[in-house]
Scaffold this motif. Structure first.
Motif, PDB file in Angstrom:
ATOM      1  N   GLN A  96      11.895   0.504  19.211  1.00  0.00           N
ATOM      2  CA  GLN A  96      12.866  -0.257  19.995  1.00  0.00           C
ATOM      3  C   GLN A  96      14.079  -0.639  19.157  1.00  0.00           C
ATOM      4  O   GLN A  96      15.225  -0.532  19.614  1.00  0.00           O
ATOM      5  CB  GLN A  96      12.198  -1.503  20.569  1.00  0.00           C
ATOM      6  N   LYS A  97      13.843  -1.077  17.933  1.00  0.00           N
ATOM      7  CA  LYS A  97      14.962  -1.451  17.065  1.00  0.00           C
ATOM      8  C   LYS A  97      15.826  -0.242  16.731  1.00  0.00           C
ATOM      9  O   LYS A  97      17.059  -0.324  16.731  1.00  0.00           O
ATOM     10  CB  LYS A  97      14.434  -2.094  15.783  1.00  0.00           C
ATOM     11  N   GLU A 102      20.852   2.792  17.437  1.00  0.00           N
ATOM     12  CA  GLU A 102      21.509   4.061  17.748  1.00  0.00           C
ATOM     13  C   GLU A 102      22.426   3.924  18.963  1.00  0.00           C
ATOM     14  O   GLU A 102      23.530   4.484  18.989  1.00  0.00           O
ATOM     15  CB  GLU A 102      20.453   5.139  17.992  1.00  0.00           C
ATOM     16  N   THR A 103      21.973   3.177  19.976  1.00  0.00           N
ATOM     17  CA  THR A 103      22.805   2.966  21.160  1.00  0.00           C
ATOM     18  C   THR A 103      24.057   2.172  20.812  1.00  0.00           C
ATOM     19  O   THR A 103      25.166   2.496  21.262  1.00  0.00           O
ATOM     20  CB  THR A 103      22.005   2.236  22.244  1.00  0.00           C
ATOM     21  N   ALA A 104      23.889   1.124  19.994  1.00  0.00           N
ATOM     22  CA  ALA A 104      25.045   0.314  19.596  1.00  0.00           C
ATOM     23  C   ALA A 104      26.046   1.141  18.797  1.00  0.00           C
ATOM     24  O   ALA A 104      27.265   1.004  18.976  1.00  0.00           O
ATOM     25  CB  ALA A 104      24.576  -0.891  18.785  1.00  0.00           C
ATOM     26  N   GLN A 105      25.555   2.018  17.922  1.00  0.00           N
ATOM     27  CA  GLN A 105      26.464   2.856  17.138  1.00  0.00           C
ATOM     28  C   GLN A 105      27.203   3.845  18.034  1.00  0.00           C
ATOM     29  O   GLN A 105      28.410   4.071  17.866  1.00  0.00           O
ATOM     30  CB  GLN A 105      25.675   3.610  16.068  1.00  0.00           C
ATOM     31  N   ALA A 106      26.495   4.427  18.995  1.00  0.00           N
ATOM     32  CA  ALA A 106      27.144   5.363  19.919  1.00  0.00           C
ATOM     33  C   ALA A 106      28.197   4.649  20.768  1.00  0.00           C
ATOM     34  O   ALA A 106      29.279   5.195  21.029  1.00  0.00           O
ATOM     35  CB  ALA A 106      26.101   6.025  20.811  1.00  0.00           C
ATOM     36  N   GLN A 107      27.901   3.421  21.205  1.00  0.00           N
ATOM     37  CA  GLN A 107      28.883   2.658  21.970  1.00  0.00           C
ATOM     38  C   GLN A 107      30.111   2.340  21.126  1.00  0.00           C
ATOM     39  O   GLN A 107      31.247   2.442  21.603  1.00  0.00           O
ATOM     40  CB  GLN A 107      28.247   1.367  22.485  1.00  0.00           C
ATOM     41  N   GLY A 267      16.970   5.087  25.160  1.00  0.00           N
ATOM     42  CA  GLY A 267      16.031   6.128  25.531  1.00  0.00           C
ATOM     43  C   GLY A 267      15.034   5.651  26.571  1.00  0.00           C
ATOM     44  O   GLY A 267      15.217   4.613  27.219  1.00  0.00           O
ATOM     45  N   PRO A 268      13.951   6.393  26.759  1.00  0.00           N
ATOM     46  CA  PRO A 268      12.959   6.032  27.774  1.00  0.00           C
ATOM     47  C   PRO A 268      12.250   4.732  27.418  1.00  0.00           C
ATOM     48  O   PRO A 268      12.213   4.308  26.261  1.00  0.00           O
ATOM     49  CB  PRO A 268      11.993   7.224  27.751  1.00  0.00           C
ATOM     50  N   ASP A 272       3.878  -1.106  25.942  1.00  0.00           N
ATOM     51  CA  ASP A 272       3.585  -2.335  25.215  1.00  0.00           C
ATOM     52  C   ASP A 272       2.732  -2.015  23.988  1.00  0.00           C
ATOM     53  O   ASP A 272       1.967  -1.039  23.991  1.00  0.00           O
ATOM     54  CB  ASP A 272       2.837  -3.323  26.112  1.00  0.00           C
ATOM     55  N   PRO A 273       2.851  -2.826  22.933  1.00  0.00           N
ATOM     56  CA  PRO A 273       2.021  -2.559  21.741  1.00  0.00           C
ATOM     57  C   PRO A 273       0.536  -2.504  22.060  1.00  0.00           C
ATOM     58  O   PRO A 273      -0.214  -1.739  21.441  1.00  0.00           O
ATOM     59  CB  PRO A 273       2.358  -3.737  20.819  1.00  0.00           C
ATOM     60  N   GLU A 274       0.081  -3.307  23.054  1.00  0.00           N
ATOM     61  CA  GLU A 274      -1.337  -3.304  23.399  1.00  0.00           C
ATOM     62  C   GLU A 274      -1.769  -2.005  24.071  1.00  0.00           C
ATOM     63  O   GLU A 274      -2.967  -1.698  24.133  1.00  0.00           O
ATOM     64  CB  GLU A 274      -1.661  -4.482  24.322  1.00  0.00           C
ATOM     65  N   SER A 275      -0.795  -1.249  24.582  1.00  0.00           N
ATOM     66  CA  SER A 275      -1.123  -0.008  25.292  1.00  0.00           C
ATOM     67  C   SER A 275      -1.014   1.218  24.403  1.00  0.00           C
ATOM     68  O   SER A 275      -1.214   2.335  24.881  1.00  0.00           O
ATOM     69  CB  SER A 275      -0.193   0.158  26.502  1.00  0.00           C
TER      70      SER A 275
END
Length: 304
Positions: A96-97, A102-107, A267-268, A272-275
């Motif tokens: 997630q991080k 990556e999204t912030a850099q692309a923006q 991305g997609p 959850d971490p539990e899953s």
């Protein structure tokens, strides 16, 4: 420097007139240093003044607002007693991080290109955008049950974007709204700008014709006949059966299209971490192999 050292030695030894000679040597030394550093210092602040005189980018205020909110959230978490940063993230949190960064850099890259013509020029040279003059507009509609407007806009350009058939394109309209399109092919510039166009298409041409436009067979070839590109508008025209006024470029307009999204999304969705399986930080199950030695207990040194 030698005179300064000598005067300083005399002053420390109490020689008569040593203090006066030290002050003179120090003043001379300061003048020499200033003569070397002052031009660079003045040039630095002159550059700062020039930068401050430039108009602020249209998207700078929004980025600054998001940065402040991000830091405010970080401050609130620290005040609540949460650790600022764990030493080791689980697989889902790390993904997630990474996706967020990556999204912030692309923006940021997209916004800088949209705000600064020089940055956009670099993207155009790299084949990631193109600008040109609209030389023809042909109204068309989709084949759906409820036809939607899909105008064909022919653009004369000297750029060579990396285009492939139906590649997605993006631009910003004059009122600041985003508009999407797709590459529909190449067109004969002579025929598109209203002249009779004496050149005939050779039967051995290796490109296919779709709606009167030569479609590129592979990416990176923008050298079609006359270098006129046909763009099919696919969005940003309202929800009606007819495009809203001002949403379709007119003949003679100057437009700029990019191959990169202006507001890229992440991305997609991640589970959850539990899953997640035990190999990725999730809870162990019966099929998991025997666990080894337990890690050392967490201490303050485990947090940055």
């Amino acid at each position: 420097m030698a005179r300064y050292d000598a005067a300083r030695a005399e002053a420390s030894q109490g020689v008569a007139g040593g203090e006066a000679r030290l002050r003179l040597a120090e003043a001379e030394l300061r003048g020499l240093i200033a003569s070397q550093l002052r031009p660079t210092w003045d040039a630095l602040w002159h550059g700062v003044d020039l930068l401050r005189a430039l108009p602020e980018g249209a998207r700078v205020a929004d980025r600054w607002k998001r940065d402040r909110w991000s830091y405010t959230g970080h401050r609130d978490r620290v005040r609540a007693g949460e650790p600022p940063q764990p030493k080791l993230d689980d697989a889902v949190t790390a993904a997630q991080k990474l996706a967020a960064r990556e999204t912030a850099q692309a923006q940021l890259d997209a916004h800088e290109a949209l705000d600064d013509p020089l940055v956009m020029a670099g993207r155009r040279l790299a084949g990631e955008a193109f600008a040109g003059e609209v030389i023809d507009v042909e109204m068309a509609w989709s084949d759906a049950k409820v036809p939607r407007p899909r105008p064909l806009v022919t653009i004369r350009t000297e750029d060579r974007p990396h285009l492939a058939e139906r590649v997605k394109l993006h631009r910003v309209t004059e009122d600041g709204r985003a508009q999407s399109g797709e590459f529909a092919g190449f067109a004969d510039m002579d025929g598109a700008d209203g002249s009779d166009g004496s050149d005939e298409t050779d039967e051995t041409d290796e490109t296919d014709e779709t709606d009167g436009a030569d479609v590129a067979q592979g990416p990176g070839d923008a050298g079609g006949p006359g270098r006129a590109l046909v763009v099919r508008l696919t969005g940003g025209m309202g929800r009606g059966k007819q495009p809203e006024p001002g949403t379709v470029p007119e003949k003679g307009d100057r437009v700029c299209w990019t191959l990169f999204e202006h507001a890229p999304r992440g991305g997609p969705e991640l589970p959850d971490p539990e899953s997640t399986p035990w190999t990725h930080g999730g809870p162990p199950d019966a099929a998991a192999p025997a666990q080894g030695a337990q890690p050392d207990p967490m201490t303050e040194e485990d947090y940055l």
